[in-house]
Design an enzyme around this catalytic site. Structure first.
Site, PDB file in Angstrom:
ATOM      1  N   TRP A 103       0.991  -0.868   0.464  1.00 42.46           N
ATOM      2  CA  TRP A 103      -0.142   0.251  -0.355  1.00 42.46           C
ATOM      3  C   TRP A 103       1.101   1.033  -0.169  1.00 42.46           C
ATOM      4  O   TRP A 103       0.331   2.317  -0.756  1.00 42.46           O
ATOM      5  CB  TRP A 103      -0.893   0.285   0.564  1.00 42.46           C
ATOM      6  N   ASP A 173      -2.218   6.506   6.605  1.00 42.63           N
ATOM      7  CA  ASP A 173      -3.250   5.990   6.732  1.00 42.63           C
ATOM      8  C   ASP A 173      -3.245   4.300   7.062  1.00 42.63           C
ATOM      9  O   ASP A 173      -2.588   3.878   7.177  1.00 42.63           O
ATOM     10  CB  ASP A 173      -2.534   4.978   4.796  1.00 42.63           C
ATOM     11  N   LYS A 197     -12.493  -1.907   5.844  1.00 46.16           N
ATOM     12  CA  LYS A 197     -11.812  -3.002   7.024  1.00 46.16           C
ATOM     13  C   LYS A 197     -12.969  -3.038   8.011  1.00 46.16           C
ATOM     14  O   LYS A 197     -13.128  -3.936   8.703  1.00 46.16           O
ATOM     15  CB  LYS A 197     -10.453  -2.538   6.738  1.00 46.16           C
TER      16      LYS A 197
HETATM   17  C1  LIG Z   1      -7.346  -1.147   1.237  1.00 48.23           C
HETATM   18  C2  LIG Z   1      -6.216  -0.438   1.340  1.00 48.23           C
HETATM   19  C3  LIG Z   1      -6.383   0.457   0.154  1.00 48.23           C
HETATM   20  C4  LIG Z   1      -7.269   0.526  -0.495  1.00 48.23           C
HETATM   21  O1  LIG Z   1      -8.490   1.160  -0.251  1.00 48.23           O
HETATM   22  P1  LIG Z   1      -9.252   1.027  -0.907  1.00 48.23           P
HETATM   23  O2  LIG Z   1     -11.058   1.904  -0.808  1.00 48.23           O
HETATM   24  O3  LIG Z   1      -9.872  -0.088  -1.974  1.00 48.23           O
HETATM   25  O4  LIG Z   1      -9.133   2.014  -2.744  1.00 48.23           O
HETATM   26  C5  LIG Z   1      -5.571   1.323   1.457  1.00 48.23           C
HETATM   27  N1  LIG Z   1      -5.055   1.471   2.442  1.00 48.23           N
HETATM   28  C6  LIG Z   1      -4.797  -0.197   2.975  1.00 48.23           C
HETATM   29  C7  LIG Z   1      -3.592   0.115   3.792  1.00 48.23           C
HETATM   30  C8  LIG Z   1      -5.349  -0.403   3.095  1.00 48.23           C
HETATM   31  O5  LIG Z   1      -5.832  -1.843   4.014  1.00 48.23           O
END
Ligand SMILES: *Cc1c(COP(=O)(O)O)cnc(C)c1O
Length: 362
Positions: A103, A173, A197
Site C-alpha cells: 500500500w 493511511d 475493513k
Molecule cells: C485496503 C487498503 C487500501 C485500499 O483501499 P480502497 O478503498 O480499495 O482504495 C489502501 N490502504 C490500505 C492500508 C488498505 O488496507
C-alpha cells in the site's frame, strides 16, 4: 438464519452481527419516515442528523481533539493517495514516504505524478517484514508531509508506535487498522481510511485532519478534489454515500459499546495472541511472516513448509467453513484478517483447525 461463516476476508470484511441486524430492522422504514435511509434526500434533516452523528462519534472516539475536522469522501483510500498530494504537495516542497509494502508503494506512486517525493525509510531489503524504527526515518528539509502506512494489510505488519515528525505533518493511511486500538490523533496532521475493513461497508472514506490542512485553496485542481470544498460543505458538496455513512455510524456506536478503543484493543490483542501463539507453538510447522515487533493485530500472515501444504490448507479450511484465508496473490502464503468485527469464536475455531491440520500433515 443459517450459521455465520468464519469470515477472515481482507476487505470488504466481517461486520458486527449486531450492526447488520440493527440495519436490517430499519432497512425499509427509517424512524417513521415511510422510507429507507437510502431513499431520502441528503439535504433533509433526517439524513443530516445521521451524517453529523457519525462525525461526532468519530471525533469522540479520538477524544474530541481541538482543531480537527472530519470528512466523508468517496473513491476509497486509493483516491486519497492522489488527493493528498494534489492538495498538500505544493511547488517548492517535497513529500516524504515511508516504504513499508504494497500500500505504501501505491501511495508514493500517485504522489510522484504530482510533485517531488523522497523515500524517508524503506524496509524493502527485508521484504517488508517489519516497520522501520524512528531512527531509520529521515525527514528532509522543506517536507510538506511525511506519509506512513499504519498497517500493511498484505504483508501483515503494523507500526507499534508512530514516528515523531516535529513540525512536519504526519499523515497516515489507517485503512486496515483504524480504531483497532486507541489513537493519539494529536501526533497526526491527517489520517484517512477506506471504511470497508474496520468502519463499515465500502463506499466511504473517512478523513480526519487538522483544519489548516483542509483549508488550502488549490485553484489548479478540480473542485471536487479539493479538501476545502468538502470541508466548507460539511461533506455534502455532492451526494454522499448515505447508506455507507449510516453504516459507519452504526459501527462506531458498536465500538462505543465494546468499551471504546481501550475495550476494542484488549479484545484485539487477545484475538491476535491466540493466532500468533498457535503459529509460534507449532515447532516451525507454521511460520509467521512479520518480524515480532511489527506483527499486525489485524492481518496475521503465515506460511507453511511448502506451497503444496499451503494449497491444501487453503482448500481444506474452505471446506470446513473458513473464508478468506488465502494470502494476497502478490505475496502468497496464508493470511487471517481479524478486524474488530471478527468474533473471538472464529479465531478459536481457526486455531483448532490449524492444530488439527498440523497433526494430520506434520
Ligand atoms: C485496503 C487498503 C487500501 C485500499 O483501499 P480502497 O478503498 O480499495 O482504495 C489502501 N490502504 C490500505 C492500508 C488498505 O488496507
Amino acid at each position: 438464519m443459517g450459521k455465520r461463516a468464519y469470515n477472515f476476508n481482507a476487505g470488504p470484511a466481517a461486520l458486527p452481527l449486531e450492526v447488520l441486524e440493527r440495519a436490517q430492522a430499519e432497512f425499509v422504514e427509517f424512524q417513521g419516515t415511510g422510507m429507507s435511509i437510502m431513499e431520502m434526500s441528503h439535504r433533509g434533516a433526517v439524513y443530516e442528523s445521521v451524517h453529523n452523528e457519525a462525525q461526532e462519534r468519530l471525533l469522540k472516539l479520538l477524544g474530541n481533539p481541538t482543531g480537527y475536522k472530519t470528512l466523508f469522501l468517496q473513491g476509497g483510500a486509493s483516491t486519497q493517495f492522489a488527493m493528498l498530494p494534489m492538495n498538500l504537495l505544493t511547488p517548492g516542497k517535497k513529500a516524504g514516504y515511508v516504504m513499508t509494502g504494497s500500500w505504501a508503494s501505491k501511495a508514493v506512486k500517485e504522489a510522484k505524478l504530482i510533485g517531488e517525493t523522497y523515500i524517508a525509510a524503506s524496509t524493502e531489503s527485508e521484504k517488508f517484514t517489519r516497520m522501520p524504527s524512528q531512527e531509520e526515518i529521515n525527514v528532509q528539509d522543506d517536507t510538506a508531509y511525511l506519509h506512513v502506512t499504519s498497517n500493511e494489510t498484505i504483508e501483515g505488519t503494523q507500526f507499534a508506535d508512530y514516528p515523531d515528525t516535529g513540525s512536519v505533518p504526519l499523515i497516515a493511511d489507517l485503512s486496515s487498522d483504524i480504531f483497532c486500538r486507541p489513537l493519539d490523533i494529536e501526533k497526526f496532521g491527517m489520517i484517512y481510511a477506506g471504511a470497508q475493513k474496520n468502519l463499515g461497508p465500502s463506499g466511504v472514506t473517512v478523513v480526519v485532519a487538522r483544519e489548516e490542512l483542509l483549508t488550502a485553496e488549490v485553484k489548479n485542481i478540480p473542485t471536487v478534489f479539493r479538501y476545502s470544498t468538502h470541508l466548507s460543505n460539511n461533506s455534502l458538496y455532492n451526494t454522499p454515500p448515505s447508506f455507507s455513512i449510516y453504516m459507519v455510524n452504526q459501527t462506531l456506536r458498536w465500538i462505543e459499546e465494546q468499551g471504546g478503543l481501550e475495550g476494542i484493543e484488549e479484545k484485539n490483542r487477545a484475538k491476535a495472541n491466540l493466532l500468533y501463539e498457535a503459529i509460534d507453538g507449532s515447532g516451525g510447522f507454521y511460520s509467521g511472516v512479520a518480524q515480532a515487533d511489527s506483527r499486525s493485530l489485524m492481518n496475521v500472515t503465515f506460511r507453511l513448509g511448502s506451497e503444496e501444504l499451503e494449497k491444501a490448507f487453503a482448500k481444506e479450511s474452505e471446506q470446513q467453513g473458513f473464508v478468506g484465508l488465502k494470502g494476497h496473490r502478490s505475496v502468497g502464503g496464508l493470511r487471517a484478517s481479524i478486524y474488530n468485527a471478527v468474533p473471538r469464536e472464529s479465531i478459536e475455531a481457526l486455531v483448532d483447525f490449524m492444530n488439527d491440520f498440523m497433526k494430520r500433515n506434520g
